[in-house]
Design a protein around this motif. Structure first.
Motif, PDB file in Angstrom:
ATOM      1  N   GLY A   1      45.127  29.952  31.782  1.00  0.00           N
ATOM      2  CA  GLY A   1      46.682  30.543  32.371  1.00  0.00           C
ATOM      3  C   GLY A   1      46.394  32.041  32.754  1.00  0.00           C
ATOM      4  N   MET A   2      47.455  32.587  33.539  1.00  0.00           N
ATOM      5  CA  MET A   2      47.460  33.908  34.082  1.00  0.00           C
ATOM      6  C   MET A   2      47.300  34.854  32.933  1.00  0.00           C
ATOM      7  SD  MET A   2      46.715  33.582  37.149  1.00  0.00           S
ATOM      8  CE  MET A   2      46.885  35.040  37.707  1.00  0.00           C
ATOM      9  N   ALA A   3      46.822  35.948  32.765  1.00  0.00           N
ATOM     10  CA  ALA A   3      46.823  36.936  31.854  1.00  0.00           C
ATOM     11  C   ALA A   3      46.355  38.412  32.639  1.00  0.00           C
ATOM     12  CB  ALA A   3      46.117  36.725  30.851  1.00  0.00           C
ATOM     13  N   TRP A   4      47.099  39.493  32.182  1.00  0.00           N
ATOM     14  CA  TRP A   4      46.649  40.712  32.369  1.00  0.00           C
ATOM     15  C   TRP A   4      45.281  40.953  32.186  1.00  0.00           C
ATOM     16  CZ3 TRP A   4      48.931  43.278  36.060  1.00  0.00           C
ATOM     17  CH2 TRP A   4      50.378  43.150  36.198  1.00  0.00           C
ATOM     18  N   GLY A   5      44.364  41.671  33.219  1.00  0.00           N
ATOM     19  CA  GLY A   5      43.103  41.961  32.679  1.00  0.00           C
ATOM     20  C   GLY A   5      41.914  40.623  32.650  1.00  0.00           C
ATOM     21  N   VAL A   6      40.794  40.823  32.447  1.00  0.00           N
ATOM     22  CA  VAL A   6      40.030  39.641  32.623  1.00  0.00           C
ATOM     23  C   VAL A   6      39.466  39.117  31.341  1.00  0.00           C
ATOM     24  CG1 VAL A   6      38.900  40.949  34.642  1.00  0.00           C
ATOM     25  CG2 VAL A   6      37.856  41.002  32.612  1.00  0.00           C
TER      26      VAL A   6
ATOM     27  N   LEU B   1      47.064  46.232  36.758  1.00  0.00           N
ATOM     28  CA  LEU B   1      47.052  45.792  38.456  1.00  0.00           C
ATOM     29  C   LEU B   1      46.393  44.302  38.690  1.00  0.00           C
ATOM     30  CD1 LEU B   1      45.422  48.777  40.046  1.00  0.00           C
ATOM     31  CD2 LEU B   1      47.778  48.204  40.339  1.00  0.00           C
ATOM     32  N   ILE B   2      45.686  43.839  37.778  1.00  0.00           N
ATOM     33  CA  ILE B   2      44.721  42.737  38.089  1.00  0.00           C
ATOM     34  C   ILE B   2      45.274  41.583  36.961  1.00  0.00           C
ATOM     35  CG2 ILE B   2      42.710  41.551  38.097  1.00  0.00           C
ATOM     36  CD1 ILE B   2      41.695  44.201  39.402  1.00  0.00           C
ATOM     37  N   ARG B   3      45.630  40.518  37.423  1.00  0.00           N
ATOM     38  CA  ARG B   3      45.843  39.339  36.510  1.00  0.00           C
ATOM     39  C   ARG B   3      44.807  38.245  36.925  1.00  0.00           C
ATOM     40  NH1 ARG B   3      50.615  38.601  33.663  1.00  0.00           N
ATOM     41  NH2 ARG B   3      50.953  36.473  34.479  1.00  0.00           N
ATOM     42  N   VAL B   4      44.402  37.568  35.923  1.00  0.00           N
ATOM     43  CA  VAL B   4      43.212  36.561  36.130  1.00  0.00           C
ATOM     44  C   VAL B   4      43.617  35.238  35.375  1.00  0.00           C
ATOM     45  CG1 VAL B   4      40.914  35.881  36.474  1.00  0.00           C
ATOM     46  CG2 VAL B   4      41.546  38.213  36.676  1.00  0.00           C
TER      47      VAL B   4
ATOM     48  N   ALA C   1      30.593  36.725  34.887  1.00  0.00           N
ATOM     49  CA  ALA C   1      30.778  38.083  34.406  1.00  0.00           C
ATOM     50  C   ALA C   1      30.664  39.031  35.364  1.00  0.00           C
ATOM     51  CB  ALA C   1      29.748  37.945  33.413  1.00  0.00           C
ATOM     52  N   ILE C   2      29.800  38.996  36.293  1.00  0.00           N
ATOM     53  CA  ILE C   2      29.425  40.020  37.176  1.00  0.00           C
ATOM     54  C   ILE C   2      30.767  40.353  37.968  1.00  0.00           C
ATOM     55  CG2 ILE C   2      28.191  40.675  39.444  1.00  0.00           C
ATOM     56  CD1 ILE C   2      26.550  40.859  36.816  1.00  0.00           C
ATOM     57  N   MET C   3      31.314  39.088  38.520  1.00  0.00           N
ATOM     58  CA  MET C   3      32.769  39.295  39.289  1.00  0.00           C
ATOM     59  C   MET C   3      33.698  40.018  38.550  1.00  0.00           C
ATOM     60  SD  MET C   3      34.834  36.268  40.894  1.00  0.00           S
ATOM     61  CE  MET C   3      35.371  35.592  39.403  1.00  0.00           C
ATOM     62  N   MET C   4      33.838  39.515  37.207  1.00  0.00           N
ATOM     63  CA  MET C   4      34.922  40.002  36.182  1.00  0.00           C
ATOM     64  C   MET C   4      34.585  41.540  36.129  1.00  0.00           C
ATOM     65  SD  MET C   4      36.879  37.816  35.685  1.00  0.00           S
ATOM     66  CE  MET C   4      36.931  35.909  35.676  1.00  0.00           C
ATOM     67  N   ASN C   5      33.606  41.905  35.887  1.00  0.00           N
ATOM     68  CA  ASN C   5      33.252  43.459  35.868  1.00  0.00           C
ATOM     69  C   ASN C   5      33.463  44.225  37.043  1.00  0.00           C
ATOM     70  OD1 ASN C   5      31.669  45.748  34.377  1.00  0.00           O
ATOM     71  ND2 ASN C   5      30.201  45.530  36.080  1.00  0.00           N
ATOM     72  N   GLU C   6      33.453  43.675  38.444  1.00  0.00           N
ATOM     73  CA  GLU C   6      34.118  44.486  39.422  1.00  0.00           C
ATOM     74  C   GLU C   6      35.546  44.441  39.492  1.00  0.00           C
ATOM     75  OE1 GLU C   6      32.387  45.840  41.766  1.00  0.00           O
ATOM     76  OE2 GLU C   6      30.388  45.071  41.290  1.00  0.00           O
ATOM     77  N   LEU C   7      36.107  43.346  38.938  1.00  0.00           N
ATOM     78  CA  LEU C   7      37.750  43.663  38.615  1.00  0.00           C
ATOM     79  C   LEU C   7      38.055  44.527  37.446  1.00  0.00           C
ATOM     80  CD1 LEU C   7      38.615  39.816  38.933  1.00  0.00           C
ATOM     81  CD2 LEU C   7      38.719  41.538  40.425  1.00  0.00           C
TER      82      LEU C   7
ATOM     83  N   ALA D   1      44.146  47.611  44.200  1.00  0.00           N
ATOM     84  CA  ALA D   1      45.169  46.816  44.686  1.00  0.00           C
ATOM     85  C   ALA D   1      45.632  45.961  43.687  1.00  0.00           C
ATOM     86  CB  ALA D   1      44.416  46.059  46.015  1.00  0.00           C
ATOM     87  N   ALA D   2      46.905  45.710  43.567  1.00  0.00           N
ATOM     88  CA  ALA D   2      47.488  44.644  42.810  1.00  0.00           C
ATOM     89  C   ALA D   2      46.883  43.410  43.134  1.00  0.00           C
ATOM     90  CB  ALA D   2      48.922  44.698  42.595  1.00  0.00           C
ATOM     91  N   VAL D   3      46.427  42.541  42.186  1.00  0.00           N
ATOM     92  CA  VAL D   3      45.872  41.234  42.409  1.00  0.00           C
ATOM     93  C   VAL D   3      46.216  40.115  41.406  1.00  0.00           C
ATOM     94  CG1 VAL D   3      43.636  39.956  42.452  1.00  0.00           C
ATOM     95  CG2 VAL D   3      43.809  42.316  43.544  1.00  0.00           C
ATOM     96  N   SER D   4      46.485  39.011  41.751  1.00  0.00           N
ATOM     97  CA  SER D   4      46.556  37.574  41.005  1.00  0.00           C
ATOM     98  C   SER D   4      45.198  36.811  41.454  1.00  0.00           C
ATOM     99  CB  SER D   4      47.870  37.318  40.949  1.00  0.00           C
ATOM    100  OG  SER D   4      48.823  37.737  40.260  1.00  0.00           O
ATOM    101  N   MET D   5      44.611  36.502  40.632  1.00  0.00           N
ATOM    102  CA  MET D   5      43.440  35.526  41.162  1.00  0.00           C
ATOM    103  C   MET D   5      43.215  34.687  39.964  1.00  0.00           C
ATOM    104  SD  MET D   5      39.250  36.571  40.946  1.00  0.00           S
ATOM    105  CE  MET D   5      39.387  37.376  42.485  1.00  0.00           C
TER     106      MET D   5
END
Length: 422
Positions: A272-277, A255-258, A240-246, A172-176
């Motif tokens: 700031g927001m960026a693609w990937g983790v 799909l995911i910006r963090v 790091a565990i959370m980022m690994n799930e993303l 799913a596309a996500v911005s976190m």
């Protein structure tokens, strides 16, 4: 004195009018049906509230299940999806509402209280995925009791609406935006032994005041064994565990910006927001190993909200450029303390400000996960109030619990995003 034939009658009516002996009985005869009807209405209103709550819960569960099923199998027809939702709802209502889950044939459909449930299915397609939406508007006719019927109301109709959205499990596309506490108490120890070193300075609330005293001076804190993992170390591991799930959900990084920001009594510059983790991970890894300062999350929450608000087109444009027609928005707020500002005492004004920001974000549909890590009561209360729901609130009391909490948040954000939108 002259009299007329009507005089005796008038005299009789006059005496009856002046006689108060029968007034109570007359008033009782008039008011008793009204009182009974009023009591009947009160009983039926209570039943209506209960039925509506039951109907809403069943409808919510039905559309969530139907949306998730459609996300997994897009070959399902709209009629099949709605029939799935209706049958699921009837099963939920079994033994709760009279006739709510009766097993009727097509010929008996007109007797089915849910047969008239109006539904709708929408499928929004993008280059990298899709979002599906299922809505259901069921009604239930409730017979009133005999007392309410005195007022002419023999039945009432209860109606609710439930809507859920889902995205396929492929991602799913996500911005976190991650808002992390790096105040002085994050230097304190957990109860987990750090086996990577033989000894270290184990900071706690009782010796924190002496942290800057040099060796050889009074109250200097000597390294000790065993060495315990500091809260900030535990936070870096959990993040790091959370980022690994993303990453597992978005290996291509489209799909995911963090974004990430840390705070103590002040707000530090954000990643700031960026693609990937990668950008957010590097930011969190660089947090000081012995952080200092008080606690004020309001600045970090303000940055997160401004980055994700619908008024800011930056995220929408970024996702659109990747072909993501829709995306979920998340804030992860973590603290190990209570809001004190640059003092040592709880500051209710900061709590109010943080809660206002949480409320504004939730009103815009931004989901908020909160993590109160070994936090005092005021900190726990604030983060529970900020969270989107009880399920979005985590209260770990050790490093293992913190790692699990962040892992669960990562999975929730990265997995198929099925959520109620009504």
């Amino acid at each position: 004195m002259m009299t007329t034939p009507d005089s005796p009658r008038k005299s009789l009516f006059a005496r009856l009018w002046r006689d108060r002996a029968g007034n109570f009985g007359l008033a009782t005869a008039i008011l008793l049906p009204v009182a009974a009807a009023t009591a009947g209405v009160a009983i039926d209103l209570n039943r209506m509230v209960q039925v509506r709550a039951t109907l809403q819960d069943a409808a919510d569960s039905a559309v969530l299940s139907a949306a998730n099923a459609l996300a997994k199998d897009d070959k399902l027809s709209d009629d099949a999806v709605l029939e799935f939702a209706r049958k699921f709802m009837k099963a939920q209502l079994n033994n709760v509402l009279p006739g709510g889950a009766s097993d009727q044939t097509d010929e008996e459909a007109e007797e089915d209280p849910l047969a008239g449930a109006v539904g709708n299915v929408e499928r929004k397609l993008g280059k990298t995925g899709k979002t599906v939406e299922v809505s259901l508007t069921p009604t239930y006719t409730l017979a009133t009791n005999g007392m309410t019927a005195l007022l002419g109301w023999k039945e009432v109709t209860v109606s609710v609406k439930a809507t859920a959205q889902a995205t396929p499990e492929s991602g799913a596309a996500v911005s976190m935006y991650v808002v992390l506490d790096r105040s002085g108490s994050m230097s304190f120890t957990t109860n987990t032994v750090d086996t990577s070193v033989t000894s270290c300075v184990n900071y706690s609330a009782s010796n924190w005041a002496y942290k800057d005293i040099l060796p050889g001076r009074r109250n200097y804190i000597n390294p000790s064994n065993p060495c315990y993992v500091k809260k900030i170390q535990a936070l870096k591991t959990a993040s790091a565990i959370m980022m690994n799930e993303l990453v597992k959900a978005d290996p291509k990084g489209d799909l995911i910006r963090v974004g990430a920001v840390s705070y103590n009594d002040a707000t530090q510059p954000a990643s700031g927001m960026a693609w990937g983790v990668t950008t957010a991970t590097n930011y969190i890894t660089a947090l000081p190993s012995v952080p200092t300062g008080g606690t004020n999350a309001s600045g970090g929450m303000e940055l997160a909200f401004k980055a994700l608000t619908e008024d800011n087109d930056a995220e929408k444009s970024a996702h659109s450029a990747k072909g993501n027609s829709d995306f979920a928005r998340y804030i992860v707020l973590m603290t190990d303390g209570e809001m004190t500002g640059n003092s040592a005492s709880w500051n209710p004004a900061i709590d109010t400000k943080v809660l206002e920001q949480c409320t504004a974000a939730k009103e815009e549909g931004i989901e908020i996960f909160t993590v109160a890590f070994m936090a005092p009561q005021k900190g726990r209360e604030l983060l529970l109030a900020c969270a989107t729901s009880d399920d979005h609130y985590k209260e770990p009391t050790d490093m293992a619990g913190l790692v699990k909490a962040f892992g669960d948040i990562g999975k929730a954000a990265a997995a198929a995003s099925t959520r109620l939108t009504n």
